[in-house]
Design a protein around this motif. Structure first.
Motif, mmCIF file in Angstrom:
data_model
loop_
_atom_site.group_PDB
_atom_site.id
_atom_site.type_symbol
_atom_site.label_atom_id
_atom_site.label_comp_id
_atom_site.label_asym_id
_atom_site.label_seq_id
_atom_site.Cartn_x
_atom_site.Cartn_y
_atom_site.Cartn_z
ATOM 1 N N ASN A 90 0.821 -1.208 0.000
ATOM 2 C CA ASN A 90 0.000 0.000 0.000
ATOM 3 C C ASN A 90 0.856 1.259 0.000
ATOM 4 O O ASN A 90 0.535 2.252 -0.672
ATOM 5 C CB ASN A 90 -0.934 0.003 1.213
ATOM 6 C CG ASN A 90 -2.054 -1.013 1.085
ATOM 7 O OD1 ASN A 90 -2.435 -1.383 -0.018
ATOM 8 N ND2 ASN A 90 -2.575 -1.478 2.203
ATOM 9 N N ALA A 91 1.954 1.226 0.761
ATOM 10 C CA ALA A 91 2.842 2.388 0.800
ATOM 11 C C ALA A 91 3.495 2.619 -0.558
ATOM 12 O O ALA A 91 3.715 3.766 -0.975
ATOM 13 C CB ALA A 91 3.909 2.202 1.878
ATOM 14 N N TYR A 92 3.798 1.526 -1.265
ATOM 15 C CA TYR A 92 4.480 1.623 -2.554
ATOM 16 C C TYR A 92 3.655 2.422 -3.558
ATOM 17 O O TYR A 92 4.208 3.210 -4.342
ATOM 18 C CB TYR A 92 4.749 0.216 -3.092
ATOM 19 C CG TYR A 92 5.624 0.177 -4.322
ATOM 20 C CD1 TYR A 92 7.008 0.131 -4.212
ATOM 21 C CD2 TYR A 92 5.060 0.178 -5.603
ATOM 22 C CE1 TYR A 92 7.819 0.103 -5.342
ATOM 23 C CE2 TYR A 92 5.857 0.145 -6.734
ATOM 24 C CZ TYR A 92 7.236 0.104 -6.603
ATOM 25 O OH TYR A 92 8.028 0.072 -7.723
ATOM 26 N N VAL A 93 2.314 2.213 -3.551
ATOM 27 C CA VAL A 93 1.457 2.932 -4.502
ATOM 28 C C VAL A 93 0.911 4.221 -3.912
ATOM 29 O O VAL A 93 0.078 4.886 -4.533
ATOM 30 C CB VAL A 93 0.282 2.032 -4.971
ATOM 31 C CG1 VAL A 93 0.810 0.809 -5.676
ATOM 32 C CG2 VAL A 93 -0.622 1.645 -3.802
ATOM 33 N N SER A 94 1.391 4.589 -2.719
ATOM 34 C CA SER A 94 0.859 5.777 -2.040
ATOM 35 C C SER A 94 1.945 6.808 -1.751
ATOM 36 O O SER A 94 1.808 7.619 -0.834
ATOM 37 C CB SER A 94 0.176 5.372 -0.725
ATOM 38 O OG SER A 94 -0.860 4.449 -0.956
ATOM 39 N N GLY A 95 3.021 6.775 -2.512
ATOM 40 C CA GLY A 95 4.047 7.801 -2.370
ATOM 41 C C GLY A 95 5.446 7.295 -2.098
ATOM 42 O O GLY A 95 6.422 8.012 -2.342
ATOM 43 N N MET A 96 5.603 6.078 -1.589
ATOM 44 C CA MET A 96 6.935 5.557 -1.286
ATOM 45 C C MET A 96 7.789 5.450 -2.544
ATOM 46 O O MET A 96 8.983 5.801 -2.529
ATOM 47 C CB MET A 96 6.836 4.180 -0.605
ATOM 48 C CG MET A 96 8.190 3.513 -0.382
ATOM 49 S SD MET A 96 8.064 1.774 0.127
ATOM 50 C CE MET A 96 7.834 1.965 1.887
ATOM 51 N N GLN A 97 7.204 4.983 -3.634
ATOM 52 C CA GLN A 97 7.967 4.784 -4.864
ATOM 53 C C GLN A 97 8.597 6.088 -5.324
ATOM 54 O O GLN A 97 9.786 6.128 -5.699
ATOM 55 C CB GLN A 97 7.047 4.229 -5.952
ATOM 56 C CG GLN A 97 7.761 3.961 -7.272
ATOM 57 C CD GLN A 97 6.816 3.425 -8.342
ATOM 58 O OE1 GLN A 97 5.600 3.460 -8.178
ATOM 59 N NE2 GLN A 97 7.376 2.934 -9.437
ATOM 60 N N GLU A 98 7.827 7.172 -5.267
ATOM 61 C CA GLU A 98 8.344 8.458 -5.722
ATOM 62 C C GLU A 98 9.314 9.062 -4.708
ATOM 63 O O GLU A 98 10.382 9.576 -5.086
ATOM 64 C CB GLU A 98 7.175 9.433 -5.961
ATOM 65 C CG GLU A 98 6.252 9.051 -7.106
ATOM 66 C CD GLU A 98 5.294 7.921 -6.754
ATOM 67 O OE1 GLU A 98 4.717 7.323 -7.687
ATOM 68 O OE2 GLU A 98 5.138 7.621 -5.542
ATOM 69 N N ASP A 99 8.990 8.994 -3.432
ATOM 70 C CA ASP A 99 9.839 9.616 -2.406
ATOM 71 C C ASP A 99 11.214 8.970 -2.324
ATOM 72 O O ASP A 99 12.223 9.658 -2.072
ATOM 73 C CB ASP A 99 9.162 9.536 -1.032
ATOM 74 C CG ASP A 99 7.956 10.461 -0.931
ATOM 75 O OD1 ASP A 99 7.719 11.216 -1.895
ATOM 76 O OD2 ASP A 99 7.254 10.417 0.103
ATOM 77 N N LEU A 100 11.284 7.657 -2.497
ATOM 78 C CA LEU A 100 12.557 6.941 -2.365
ATOM 79 C C LEU A 100 13.173 6.595 -3.718
ATOM 80 O O LEU A 100 14.185 5.892 -3.777
ATOM 81 C CB LEU A 100 12.353 5.655 -1.549
ATOM 82 C CG LEU A 100 11.774 5.811 -0.143
ATOM 83 C CD1 LEU A 100 11.795 4.481 0.596
ATOM 84 C CD2 LEU A 100 12.537 6.864 0.653
ATOM 85 N N SER A 101 12.559 7.085 -4.802
ATOM 86 C CA SER A 101 13.059 6.832 -6.158
ATOM 87 C C SER A 101 13.225 5.337 -6.419
ATOM 88 O O SER A 101 14.266 4.876 -6.918
ATOM 89 C CB SER A 101 14.394 7.561 -6.384
ATOM 90 O OG SER A 101 14.244 8.947 -6.219
ATOM 91 N N LEU A 102 12.199 4.571 -6.073
ATOM 92 C CA LEU A 102 12.242 3.126 -6.283
ATOM 93 C C LEU A 102 11.862 2.805 -7.713
ATOM 94 O O LEU A 102 11.070 3.512 -8.335
ATOM 95 C CB LEU A 102 11.268 2.432 -5.317
ATOM 96 C CG LEU A 102 11.497 2.693 -3.830
ATOM 97 C CD1 LEU A 102 10.439 1.974 -3.002
ATOM 98 C CD2 LEU A 102 12.890 2.253 -3.409
ATOM 99 N N ALA A 159 16.227 2.402 -0.387
ATOM 100 C CA ALA A 159 15.804 1.003 -0.339
ATOM 101 C C ALA A 159 16.711 0.154 0.548
ATOM 102 O O ALA A 159 16.244 -0.812 1.154
ATOM 103 C CB ALA A 159 15.773 0.426 -1.748
ATOM 104 N N GLY A 160 17.996 0.485 0.643
ATOM 105 C CA GLY A 160 18.952 -0.345 1.379
ATOM 106 C C GLY A 160 18.545 -0.656 2.813
ATOM 107 O O GLY A 160 18.480 -1.831 3.214
ATOM 108 N N PRO A 161 18.278 0.358 3.647
ATOM 109 C CA PRO A 161 17.860 0.064 5.028
ATOM 110 C C PRO A 161 16.549 -0.731 5.108
ATOM 111 O O PRO A 161 16.362 -1.525 6.031
ATOM 112 C CB PRO A 161 17.689 1.459 5.641
ATOM 113 C CG PRO A 161 18.525 2.361 4.804
ATOM 114 C CD PRO A 161 18.445 1.799 3.420
#
Length: 556
Positions: A90-102, A159-161
């Protein structure tokens, strides 16, 4: 000093033996076994929903204690465990991908490192609980540790941590599922256990459903508060509600019937816990040795159970629902659904799976059968995956297919219930079964998702859904193999089914219920009836049979 003393009590001391004849058991626990009781009208109706209500008052009180402590705690734990894991998606499609440049496969790699951690921790965790640290200490401690690791994800800037934290979460969580299956199977009878096991599994559906609601709510209300993104608040929120649950576990977990120290059970109830398990022919837990552990692999049991169980474990296509939703667009190219809707729509399938899980478990307990209901659940998953593989279908059909993959969820609780019934004579095996199964499935799932459901190919995976449909079909074959081998073992060991439907040796047949005209039944008539079922030697043993219970010396 108090902390040192507490840790010394982490391992149960050697039990002491309490021996009762069957007549003494009927006298001592008469209030539990009586049959001449009247139920209030409300209780009669409620008994169709929950079996605790149809028992005598003393028995009913005892069962309410078990449910309110054991099942309530396990429900909360699995709810939080599922919430923690679902939140990554859920976090991945809710901003995590963009914030962490995944990008690329990093979403799947988060699952991969978690599975590696689960592989590392599963079997050592079970052996630790069997031999060194009792579950009432070990399981809450592990929950506290994985909660702390989940909260730290909120502070990650790359992504590392997250990889490291997800690995630790997998290690800490790995003990939970196998231990819960063993503990529930050690405290509940066959007509009780499927509902309880499925209630535990229902917590997973509730957790998945609530994760969507929570993420949608946090995005709407807390996104940007104190400079913290909404997806980060999700992991913080998890920790805030998880830590008190872990602390609650130190008080409410009862370990096993023969070693319990639960303060909420009376001395009589502690002894009754052991007696009612022995009445079914269930054996008490013993120490796990390397010889015993490797001996499990010489029997069909560990392979017969894990054939379908591992395949069930590998089918998790419902976790890709929101990626499919994200791909749907309007005619102008804009996303068809908002981030909140991406989290909320899959909850409909979880709600349907919860309802089906409870209904199938209730009927399964009532009829005493497991395999037919497992096959029905597998069929839902098969149809859903097959339709998704065909792909070029109307959107409404694909919606139905996504929901069908979620309706296959009752499989989990039912197969664990089945193992508790079929292997009731070996408590150590019951604990190791799921640990071995989780290790095997985790080792495969660690890399399988990278091949079958590569994130760059989302949502149209070339062969992922078809592969999972094949696993569904193979798991159905595994269920039939389990049925055949279980029946074959009963015949070969010349066991009989007791009144609970469990296969036991004839010398382990007991019935402590007090019938009104019991005293008027001539003893010779009872013996004649027994001789019609068993050989003379078995009858002679049954006349002098005593029940030896292993009770923790600090328990009563």
């Amino acid at each position: 000093m108090g902390l040192i003393s507490w840790y010394k009590r982490a391992s149960a001391p050697p039990p002491k033996d309490l021996t009762y004849s069957e007549g003494e058991i009927k006298e001592k626990f008469a209030e539990f076994y009586r049959t001449d009781y009247e139920l209030p009208t409300f209780y009669r109706y409620m008994s169709y929903i929950w079996d605790t209500y149809d028992k005598p008052k003393a028995y009913r009180t005892y069962m309410f204690k078990l449910d309110n402590c054991v099942m309530f705690y396990f429900f909360l734990v699995f709810f939080m465990k599922t919430l923690d894991n679902t939140n990554i998606s859920n976090a991945y499609v809710s901003g995590m991908q963009e914030d962490l440049s995944l990008n690329g496969q990093q979403r799947n790699l988060f699952t991969t490192v978690y599975n590696i951690g689960a592989i590392v921790g599963a079997i050592p965790g079970q052996i630790t609980m069997h031999n060194y640290i009792r579950p009432a200490i070990w399981l809450p401690s592990m929950m506290m540790l994985w909660t702390i690791a989940v909260m730290f994800i909120a502070a990650c800037q790359s992504a590392g941590p997250i990889y490291a934290l997800r690995f630790l979460i997998g290690v800490f969580e790995s003990s939970n599922y196998p231990a819960v299956a063993q503990i529930i199977g050690s405290w509940y009878r066959p007509e009780e256990v499927a509902k309880r096991m499925c209630v535990y599994d229902i917590a997973s559906g509730v957790g998945s459903m609530c994760s969507g609601f929570i993420q949608a709510g946090l995005l709407s209300s807390l996104d940007g508060v104190n400079g913290i993104a909404g997806w980060r608040w999700l992991f913080i929120f998890d920790g805030i509600i998880s830590l008190p649950i872990g602390l609650f576990g130190f008080w409410c977990l009862p370990d096993y019937p023969e070693t319990t120290r639960a303060v909420w059970l009376t001395p009589t109830e502690k002894e009754f816990s052991v007696v009612r398990m022995l009445e079914m022919g269930k054996k008490s837990k013993t120490k796990m040795t390397l010889r015993k552990f490797f001996g499990f692999f010489k029997s069909w049991r560990i392979y017969g159970f894990n054939w379908p169980y591992v395949l069930f474990n590998m089918d998790s296509t419902y976790t890709y629902f929101n990626l499919w939703l994200e791909s749907l667009t309007k005619p102008n190219g804009d996303s068809l659904y908002s981030p909140q809707q991406l989290n909320l729509i899959p909850t409909g399938g979880y709600a349907a799976s919860l309802t089906l899980t409870y209904l199938m478990a209730t009927v399964s307990d009532h009829v005493g059968k497991r395999a037919p209901f497992i096959l029905i659940a597998v069929a839902f998953g098969f149809v859903g995956n097959l339709l998704m593989q065909i792909w070029y279908l109307p959107t409404r059909v694909l919606f139905m297919a996504q929901y069908f993959t979620e309706l296959g969820y009752p499989v989990w609780g039912l197969i664990l219930t089945w193992s508790a019934d079929a292997f009731q004579d070996d408590p150590e095996l019951r604990g190791i079964l799921t640990a071995v199964g989780n290790t095997i499935s985790g080792a495969i799932s660690a890399w399988l998702a990278l091949l079958t459901f590569p994130t760059p190919k989302a949502p149209h995976y070339v062969w992922g859904y078809g592969f999972m449909a094949g696993l569904n079909a193979l798991s159905a074959v595994g269920v039939m193999f389990f049925v055949y081998m279980e029946r074959r073992e009963i015949r070969m060991k010349k066991r009989v089914l007791n009144k609970y439907g469990l296969a036991v040796d004839v010398t382990d047949l007991h019935d402590y219920e007090i019938v009104e005209d019991e005293k008027n039944t001539p003893e010779s008539e009872s013996v004649d009836q027994a001789e019609s079922l068993f050989d003379e030697k078995a009858v002679e043993k049954s006349k002098t049979k005593v029940v030896t219970t292993a009770i923790d010396s600090d328990s009563v």
